[in-house]
Design an enzyme around this catalytic site. Structure first.
Site, PDB file in Angstrom:
ATOM      1  N   LYS A 226       0.867  -1.182   0.000  1.00 31.67           N
ATOM      2  CA  LYS A 226       0.000   0.000   0.000  1.00 31.67           C
ATOM      3  C   LYS A 226       0.899   1.225   0.000  1.00 31.67           C
ATOM      4  O   LYS A 226       1.340   1.688   1.061  1.00 31.67           O
ATOM      5  CB  LYS A 226      -0.900   0.031   1.239  1.00 31.67           C
ATOM      6  CG  LYS A 226      -1.917  -1.117   1.292  1.00 31.67           C
ATOM      7  CD  LYS A 226      -1.476  -2.206   2.196  1.00 31.67           C
ATOM      8  CE  LYS A 226      -2.613  -3.221   2.363  1.00 31.67           C
ATOM      9  NZ  LYS A 226      -2.118  -4.487   2.905  1.00 31.67           N
ATOM     10  N   ASP A 231       4.563  13.212  -7.119  1.00 34.16           N
ATOM     11  CA  ASP A 231       5.549  14.160  -7.640  1.00 34.16           C
ATOM     12  C   ASP A 231       6.972  13.884  -7.156  1.00 34.16           C
ATOM     13  O   ASP A 231       7.837  14.768  -7.219  1.00 34.16           O
ATOM     14  CB  ASP A 231       5.163  15.597  -7.260  1.00 34.16           C
ATOM     15  CG  ASP A 231       3.875  16.055  -7.956  1.00 34.16           C
ATOM     16  OD1 ASP A 231       3.530  15.463  -8.986  1.00 34.16           O
ATOM     17  OD2 ASP A 231       3.233  16.993  -7.451  1.00 34.16           O
ATOM     18  N   HIS A 402      -6.129  -3.904  12.405  1.00 35.55           N
ATOM     19  CA  HIS A 402      -5.462  -4.214  11.142  1.00 35.55           C
ATOM     20  C   HIS A 402      -4.049  -3.627  11.074  1.00 35.55           C
ATOM     21  O   HIS A 402      -3.352  -3.761  10.076  1.00 35.55           O
ATOM     22  CB  HIS A 402      -6.309  -3.683   9.972  1.00 35.55           C
ATOM     23  CG  HIS A 402      -5.978  -4.276   8.649  1.00 35.55           C
ATOM     24  ND1 HIS A 402      -5.291  -3.580   7.669  1.00 35.55           N
ATOM     25  CD2 HIS A 402      -6.230  -5.502   8.131  1.00 35.55           C
ATOM     26  CE1 HIS A 402      -5.151  -4.359   6.602  1.00 35.55           C
ATOM     27  NE2 HIS A 402      -5.691  -5.520   6.850  1.00 35.55           N
ATOM     28  N   LYS A 404      -0.093  -3.074  11.486  1.00 38.67           N
ATOM     29  CA  LYS A 404       1.074  -3.964  11.393  1.00 38.67           C
ATOM     30  C   LYS A 404       2.280  -3.168  11.877  1.00 38.67           C
ATOM     31  O   LYS A 404       2.963  -2.507  11.091  1.00 38.67           O
ATOM     32  CB  LYS A 404       1.280  -4.431   9.956  1.00 38.67           C
ATOM     33  CG  LYS A 404       0.025  -5.026   9.293  1.00 38.67           C
ATOM     34  CD  LYS A 404      -0.357  -4.198   8.118  1.00 38.67           C
ATOM     35  CE  LYS A 404      -1.545  -4.644   7.330  1.00 38.67           C
ATOM     36  NZ  LYS A 404      -2.268  -5.790   7.601  1.00 38.67           N
TER      37      LYS A 404
END
Length: 484
Positions: A226, A231, A402, A404
């Site tokens: 993810k 830029d 969720h 990590k």
């Protein structure tokens, strides 16, 4: 025609087919053995092939193949990207770094080519709403290019907001590239969610597209990363996918996750790994400009030393496994872990137990009920071992944890897409931000402690009162943990 002759002919055909299939099974078994994998895993596949010849062969070709040591790009292209990134040999490490961190830095560089970047600014996010508001604002102000990849991009209100922003930027002349995982984003792909992007100038591609029967063996290798690069100046990395539940929560409560916004030299490493994935899918080599100033926000930690470590099933060493093992085994004061799925390898489990038995404050936080019942049972099968070793175990009650995150001592931490489980460590393409900063460590530790208010801390006497059916389910699903 003589019926006896016909019978003998068919008997010969069946015998020939039987012998050919037996040879096939023996060849597959020989191939499994020749790969020199973990003996237990090899023995499991050999047993499956002998007991279930037809199903075993199918399962092996879908789930059992290895791509270890397969190059994602050629050496020549890798050199070009490294030169463009401005990569240099690992410099002499500052004496202000602890001896443990100097070893961890050298390890990440040796196994994954993870350069050390100093002078970075980081902002941490522990809730999806603020994360996506800042991400979307940065995307709206992109002027040159956007490189974005997520395991899940959902066809829901949040996903549609992202799609509309990317389309608007593409129409404005910004180069927009999107990588999504073929399985993770299956629902959006099925609804032609990405077709509208393509029609409006966004380059959209799935990672490891499946097709039957030629590419069915790709099913087991997913791109779980993810990452967003804007830029060449702003980067995002963490555990959050693009789905409404990361903002408003799911049916079981809030969806708790962690991510980071990075500005500074380290953005070049995020861009490099995206470019490798892009080239691996057969596209032109990306040499987008990186570097330059970006607006500094109010709530950032400045001058942070960072590495970006990518891992995948093609790693020679198992990058994230070795980094986790090194960080845990050299911990002196604390090891705090947050993970949605707790399915450690034997080596990582022993590292946690050894640290706890040596007096290190080891804490593991996982969901009381994750988004998968099977994974919940498999994760909970390790709880008793943890408690016996003195590891403090927290079950998150408020919804789905969720995040990590691994926090070690007071100056090492890492966050990203890597779960503490077999799939992330052996089968998925992952990417983590490794941070050498007391300030970042302190922020993540404070967030961890705040999450304990939404947790139940387990006690061995109470945990052992769970019923026999629950224990049997945990034991059964633990057997499947290497392929879950």
């Amino acid at each position: 025609m003589d019926l006896g002759y016909i019978g003998l002919t068919w008997t010969g055909i069946w015998w020939s087919l039987g012998v050919a299939y037996a040879v096939l099974i023996l060849c597959v078994i020989g191939f499994v053995i020749s790969e020199n994998r973990n003996p237990l895993k090899s023995l499991g596949w050999v047993t499956a092939l002998l007991l279930f010849p037809v199903g075993g062969v199918i399962l092996y070709f879908v789930f059992g193949r290895s791509i270890r040591n397969v190059r994602m790009i050629s050496r020549r292209n890798r050199r070009k990207l490294l030169q463009h990134e401005g990569s240099q040999p690992l410099p002499k490490l500052d004496s202000s770094l602890s001896p443990e961190n100097r070893q961890r830095i050298r390890l990440a560089y040796s196994i994954g080519g993870a350069n050390l970047y100093t002078g970075n600014d980081i902002e941490l996010f522990s809730d999806g709403e603020r994360h996506f508001e800042e991400l979307f604002d940065d995307l709206r102000h992109a002027t040159d290019y956007i490189n974005l990849q997520f395991y899940i991009i959902a066809c829901d209100p949040l996903g549609r907001r992202l799609r509309d922003i990317l389309i608007e930027r593409a129409r404005a002349g910004v180069k927009v590239r999107v990588i999504y995982d073929y399985i993770g984003s299956f629902d959006a792909r099925r609804r032609d969610f990405f077709r509208r992007m393509k029609e409006n100038g966004v380059e959209v591609h799935s990672f490891f597209k499946l097709s039957f029967p030629s590419h069915v063996n790709r099913l087991n290798w997913r791109n779980h990363r993810k990452v967003v690069v804007i830029d060449g100046k702003i980067g995002y990395i963490g555990g959050m996918n693009v789905a409404e539940r990361y903002v408003s929560g799911g049916s079981s409560g809030k969806w708790r996750d962690t991510a980071a916004r990075v500005t500074g030299p380290c953005v070049a490493a995020l861009q490099y790994n995206f470019a490798v994935d892009w080239k691996f899918m057969g596209h032109a080599l990306l040499c987008d400009p990186v570097g330059g100033k970006s607006p500094r926000l109010d709530n950032v930690v400045s001058d942070v030393a960072l590495q970006v470590l990518a891992s995948g099933p093609n790693d020679r060493w198992g990058n994230m496994t070795l980094l986790f093992y090194k960080a845990i085994s050299t911990a002196r004061r604390r090891v705090w872990l947050q993970t949605p799925y707790f399915l450690p390898s034997e080596g990582l489990m022993k590292a946690l137990e050894t640290a706890a038995l040596a007096g290190v404050d080891v804490r593991v936080m996982m969901p009381k009920a994750s988004d998968s019942r099977v994974l919940t049972y498999a994760s909970h099968s390790y709880v008793e071992e943890c408690l016996l070793a003195g590891i403090k175990v927290y079950l998150y009650d408020a919804g789905m944890l969720h995040a990590k995150v691994l926090i070690v001592d007071n100056d090492f931490s890492t966050l990203g897409s890597t779960n503490f489980d077999f799939r992330s460590l052996e089968h998925n393409f992952e990417e983590n931000l490794v941070m050498y900063s007391p300030e970042i460590n302190s922020q993540l530790a404070a967030s961890f402690e705040n999450d304990t208010h939404d947790c139940t801390r387990l006690k061995l006497s109470e945990w052992n009162r769970r019923n026999r059916r629950r224990r049997a389910q945990e034991s059964l699903y633990r057997l499947l943990s290497p392929i879950l």
